[in-house]
Write an enzyme that holds these catalytic residues in place. Structure first.
Site, PDB file in Angstrom:
ATOM      1  N   GLU A  35       0.829  -1.187   0.000  1.00  0.00           N
ATOM      2  CA  GLU A  35       0.000   0.000   0.000  1.00  0.00           C
ATOM      3  C   GLU A  35       0.868   1.243   0.000  1.00  0.00           C
ATOM      4  O   GLU A  35       2.061   1.179  -0.215  1.00  0.00           O
ATOM      5  CB  GLU A  35      -0.934  -0.004   1.206  1.00  0.00           C
ATOM      6  CG  GLU A  35      -0.481  -0.847   2.366  1.00  0.00           C
ATOM      7  CD  GLU A  35       0.634  -0.277   3.176  1.00  0.00           C
ATOM      8  OE1 GLU A  35       0.390  -0.088   4.376  1.00  0.00           O
ATOM      9  OE2 GLU A  35       1.741  -0.006   2.677  1.00  0.00           O
ATOM     10  N   LEU A  52       9.651  -6.537   5.461  1.00  0.00           N
ATOM     11  CA  LEU A  52       8.750  -5.401   5.234  1.00  0.00           C
ATOM     12  C   LEU A  52       8.428  -4.647   6.517  1.00  0.00           C
ATOM     13  O   LEU A  52       7.629  -3.724   6.518  1.00  0.00           O
ATOM     14  CB  LEU A  52       7.428  -5.815   4.560  1.00  0.00           C
ATOM     15  CG  LEU A  52       7.522  -6.643   3.285  1.00  0.00           C
ATOM     16  CD1 LEU A  52       6.118  -6.983   2.786  1.00  0.00           C
ATOM     17  CD2 LEU A  52       8.275  -5.911   2.206  1.00  0.00           C
ATOM     18  N   ASN A  69      10.595  -0.438   6.176  1.00  0.00           N
ATOM     19  CA  ASN A  69       9.220  -0.750   6.573  1.00  0.00           C
ATOM     20  C   ASN A  69       8.283  -0.376   5.430  1.00  0.00           C
ATOM     21  O   ASN A  69       8.195   0.779   5.059  1.00  0.00           O
ATOM     22  CB  ASN A  69       8.894   0.060   7.835  1.00  0.00           C
ATOM     23  CG  ASN A  69       7.529  -0.258   8.398  1.00  0.00           C
ATOM     24  OD1 ASN A  69       6.858  -1.169   7.916  1.00  0.00           O
ATOM     25  ND2 ASN A  69       7.106   0.478   9.395  1.00  0.00           N
ATOM     26  N   CYS A  70       7.608  -1.367   4.871  1.00  0.00           N
ATOM     27  CA  CYS A  70       6.753  -1.092   3.709  1.00  0.00           C
ATOM     28  C   CYS A  70       5.292  -1.380   4.008  1.00  0.00           C
ATOM     29  O   CYS A  70       4.471  -1.412   3.103  1.00  0.00           O
ATOM     30  CB  CYS A  70       7.136  -1.949   2.531  1.00  0.00           C
ATOM     31  SG  CYS A  70       8.856  -2.244   2.338  1.00  0.00           S
ATOM     32  N   VAL A  71       4.937  -1.715   5.228  1.00  0.00           N
ATOM     33  CA  VAL A  71       3.569  -2.122   5.527  1.00  0.00           C
ATOM     34  C   VAL A  71       2.939  -1.084   6.448  1.00  0.00           C
ATOM     35  O   VAL A  71       3.611  -0.525   7.300  1.00  0.00           O
ATOM     36  CB  VAL A  71       3.561  -3.516   6.195  1.00  0.00           C
ATOM     37  CG1 VAL A  71       2.146  -3.962   6.482  1.00  0.00           C
ATOM     38  CG2 VAL A  71       4.231  -4.526   5.288  1.00  0.00           C
TER      39      VAL A  71
END
Lengths: 432, 139
Positions: A117, A215, A247-249
């Site tokens: 997202e 992530l 951090n991708c979440v």
């Protein structure tokens, strides 16, 4: 330790055959940026292609899915370089002089996992919820090579490095540019600080770092934070690129690298330093999944607060659920050492805002600043241009089946917007 | 960290079954995320130790169907703090509206991957190395 930041105000970005900063305009040769990114072996191994775009404030542009946002900077005096332990050698940063390309960012986008997202709208109602709509964004969209499905750790690493390299390349363009303004930040030794500000309360910033796994990672001088023990940093080390986001979440409350570089808690504590308080240091601590790790890390936070003879601590968390437990453990244990705390978080209080906000609580956690309710519903109208891709929108955090409506608009929770409920308090949402 | 011989992974994630070294005990069941939490709660109430946080990951409970939680293989004495964590986790789960979306096979795999990677991080295992071994076995 003393750091001077020289701000070079960027007021436009244009593609060009020559890369340079001139009169506030960043001219970028995208091919040169691409070549610099591909000098890295991991980028070469896993990234099939990059495409580049520029998004300006007010344009009818949606950038998604956003991975990271990075402010380009360059070290012009003193030890170390940008992103130590990852791009530059691991020398300690936080002193000397760093030039900052202010008013712009490098944004990395593109799919890593199918439910990813992160939306930045440059105009419309969504733009109000993200600080990055106010920046000139140089957007790098990455495409993976075939077969990456079994190698997502490696691909995430490659895209992370690519973004940092793009920011390094662009930051370097500011090396010989005269800054429009500058500011200095200094942290004294413990004894010096007590002698200089004998009557001011001693305050530290307990900075919790997301560290759960793929992530959900943060890197400190290149070290995965889940493998660290709670420790002390000079605040200027954070400002100078020592902490990087993997951090991708959870777009709304992840701390991008830009947030770490421009941590508002650090900025505000420095603004009050020597006036209403004595800003002693930053204490960084992780948010691991293993409960014994949580106990150890929070015990150490409390121990360091006591050892430093603090009067107060500001604690910020990153994420939802699991970190709530770390947040409450830290707060409770630090309070029990006689140190007053204020915590910064966001809320998952349901779409009506009536549910319990955090997954954990304690009566000692009685001073809370909220960054907003991530479950708040928003409708994002169709914008003229999408940088990245929209096909994942039905599966993103806070979206649901039918989120992407036939007319191109999106109905979702503000969770989907990058930085909407930032838990450092970077954004403007709150509640009273 | 506890010895692998002292722990048990409660999971509904098939990737965990194939991706952990043999010395790990995996209790796999094809049940929902919430049912995993309830199963763990009942174990914790019966004195099994809770070793990992039930709400690991920023992927919300109404998004991912997969959950792995580590508990002790044998019951000891119920720890009140651990019982509080698992109880609060179920309350938090119930706060989220149930997800209605259809997940494609690839997205299910991605959710399995993240759950697996977070579990490996907790156990001190290298998730990327584990996945490489699984990928090589497929060749």
């Amino acid at each position: 330790m003393k750091l001077e930041l020289g701000y070079i105000q960027i007021t436009d970005i244009q593609f060009s055959k020559e890369s340079k900063v001139e009169n506030g305009t960043l001219f970028v040769d995208a091919d040169a940026v691409k070549a610099f990114m591909y000098e890295d072996d991991d980028v070469k191994e896993w990234v099939k292609s990059f495409s580049f775009d520029i998004a300006k404030p007010g344009e009818s542009v949606r950038i998604t899915p956003v991975k990271d946002v990075i402010e380009p900077r360059v070290k012009v005096e003193g030890p170390g370089g940008q992103f130590p332990g990852v791009i530059a050698k691991v020398d300690t940063v936080g002193s000397g002089k760093t030039h900052v390309l202010r008013g712009m960012a490098v944004v990395t986008a593109g799919k890593i996992v199918g439910f990813q997202e992160g939306i930045i709208d440059m105009t419309g109602p969504g733009a109000d919820y993200t600080p990055f709509s106010k920046l000139f964004n140089f957007v790098v969209v990455a495409e993976p090579k075939e077969g990456y499905e079994d190698h997502k750790h490696e691909y995430e690493h490659a895209v992370r490095i690519a973004g940092l390299r793009a920011a390094t390349f662009i930051g370097e363009l500011g090396r010989n540019v005269q800054p429009d303004s500058s500011e200095s930040f200094e942290t004294l030794g413990i004894k010096e600080g007590i002698e200089k500000y004998p009557d001011l309360p001693r305050v530290a910033y307990v900075h919790m770092l997301q560290s759960q796994g793929l992530l959900h990672d943060t890197y400190v001088y290149g070290v995965d934070a889940k493998r660290t023990l709670t420790t002390i940093l000079y605040p200027t080390e954070t400002m100078d690129g020592a902490i990087l986001s993997g951090n991708c979440v959870s777009a709304c409350d992840k701390n991008t690298t830009y947030h770490h570089q421009n941590n508002p808690v650090v900025a505000e504590l420095f603004a009050q330093h020597g006036k209403t308080l004595n800003y002693v240091c930053n204490i960084i601590t992780n948010e691991n999944v293993y409960l014994a790790d949580k106990q150890r890390s929070s015990d150490w936070s409390a121990k360091l607060c006591r050892l430093l003879d603090l009067d107060g601590a500001i604690i910020s968390q990153e994420g939802f659920g699991n970190p709530d437990t770390d947040l409450i453990m830290n707060t409770k244990k630090i309070e029990l050492q006689g140190v007053k705390t204020t915590i910064i978080t966001d809320e998952y209080a349901g779409q009506d805002g009536k549910s319990q906000s955090l997954a954990d609580a304690d009566p000692l956690a009685d001073a809370v600043v909220t960054g907003g309710n991530a479950n708040q519903v928003i409708i994002l109208p169709k914008l003229d241009k999408v940088i990245g891709m929209l096909d994942y929108v039905d599966t993103i955090a806070g979206g649901h089946a039918g989120s992407l409506r036939p007319d191109g608009s999106i109905e979702a929770e503000i969770q989907v917007i990058t930085g909407a409920t930032n838990e450092m308090g970077f954004n403007t949402l709150s509640a009273r | 960290m506890e010895s692998p011989l002292k722990i048990c992974v409660i999971t509904n994630n098939p990737l965990v079954v194939s991706g952990l070294p043999k010395q790990y005990l995996v209790d796999y069941a094809d049940i929902t995320y919430r049912q995993i939490l309830v199963k763990v709660r009942d174990l914790v109430y019966a004195g099994y130790r809770l070793y990992t946080h039930p709400l690991s990951g920023s992927v919300k409970p109404n998004e991912t169907p997969y959950k792995s939680v580590v508990v002790s293989r044998k019951p000891e004495k119920m720890e009140v703090a651990e019982a509080a964590i698992i109880s609060a986790s179920i309350e938090t789960f119930d706060k989220f509206r149930p997800g209605k979306r259809e997940l494609t096979a690839q997205i299910q795999k991605d959710f399995q991957l993240v759950d697996y990677a977070l579990l490996c991080g907790a156990l001190g295992l290298d998730a990327a190395a584990g996945l490489s071994i699984i990928a090589n076995q497929k060749l």
